[in-house]
Motif scaffolding. Structure first.
Motif, PDB file in Angstrom:
ATOM      1  N   GLU A  67       0.854  -1.180   0.000  1.00 20.90           N
ATOM      2  CA  GLU A  67       0.000   0.000   0.000  1.00 20.90           C
ATOM      3  C   GLU A  67       0.892   1.233   0.000  1.00 20.90           C
ATOM      4  O   GLU A  67       1.802   1.348   0.815  1.00 20.90           O
ATOM      5  N   ALA A  69       4.971   6.869   1.437  1.00 17.90           N
ATOM      6  CA  ALA A  69       5.096   5.854   2.476  1.00 17.90           C
ATOM      7  C   ALA A  69       4.554   4.556   1.889  1.00 17.90           C
ATOM      8  O   ALA A  69       3.470   4.539   1.321  1.00 17.90           O
ATOM      9  N   THR A  74       3.720   0.493   2.721  1.00 19.81           N
ATOM     10  CA  THR A  74       3.569  -0.569   3.709  1.00 19.81           C
ATOM     11  C   THR A  74       3.469  -1.880   2.950  1.00 19.81           C
ATOM     12  O   THR A  74       2.597  -2.047   2.095  1.00 19.81           O
ATOM     13  N   CYS A  89       2.945  -5.928   3.207  1.00 16.74           N
ATOM     14  CA  CYS A  89       2.443  -7.014   4.054  1.00 16.74           C
ATOM     15  C   CYS A  89       2.692  -8.321   3.312  1.00 16.74           C
ATOM     16  O   CYS A  89       2.218  -8.508   2.192  1.00 16.74           O
ATOM     17  N   HIS A 132       4.417  -7.052   8.510  1.00 19.61           N
ATOM     18  CA  HIS A 132       4.192  -5.710   7.976  1.00 19.61           C
ATOM     19  C   HIS A 132       5.497  -4.901   8.069  1.00 19.61           C
ATOM     20  O   HIS A 132       6.110  -4.834   9.118  1.00 19.61           O
ATOM     21  N   ARG A 181       7.095  -1.085   6.954  1.00 15.47           N
ATOM     22  CA  ARG A 181       6.770   0.249   6.479  1.00 15.47           C
ATOM     23  C   ARG A 181       8.069   0.978   6.110  1.00 15.47           C
ATOM     24  O   ARG A 181       9.041   0.916   6.831  1.00 15.47           O
ATOM     25  N   GLU A 221       9.488   4.766   4.161  1.00 13.40           N
ATOM     26  CA  GLU A 221       9.201   6.063   3.543  1.00 13.40           C
ATOM     27  C   GLU A 221      10.256   6.309   2.484  1.00 13.40           C
ATOM     28  O   GLU A 221      11.436   6.187   2.733  1.00 13.40           O
TER      29      GLU A 221
END
Length: 90
Positions: free
Chosen positions: A65, A76, A78, A80, A85, A87, A89
């Motif tokens: 995402e 950003a 993310t 999965c 998960h 994350r 940037e």
């Protein structure tokens, strides 16, 4: 293209698939698919497992995402995969 990678692609006139170009636009998007997760030596496998990364596998479902970031970064993302998960940037 508006993130740093997109700017490099545009500045050098690189031809990239539309999916890559879309990924580097500063818009919200969600991508799904299947991947092959590979690992290296036994030490690398131990470290990646301790760090919370998924184990090696074939045809592993994943989701990415992407959304505009708030704190000075362009995007950003993310990721999965196998219930893990991550994350980042960009």
């Amino acid at each position: 293209m508006s993130d740093a990678f997109g700017e490099i692609i545009a500045a050098n006139g690189l031809q990239v698939p539309v999916q890559i170009a879309r990924f580097h636009e500063n818009t919200k998007a969600k991508y799904r698919g299947r991947a092959q997760v590979q690992t290296g030596s036994w030490l690398a496998r131990c470290i990646t497992r301790l760090a919370g990364f998924p184990a090696a596998g074939q045809n592993v479902p994943f989701e990415i995402e992407v959304a505009p970031a708030c704190k000075g970064s362009d995007l950003a993302a993310t990721v999965c995969i196998c219930g893990h998960h991550i994350r980042a940037e960009l």
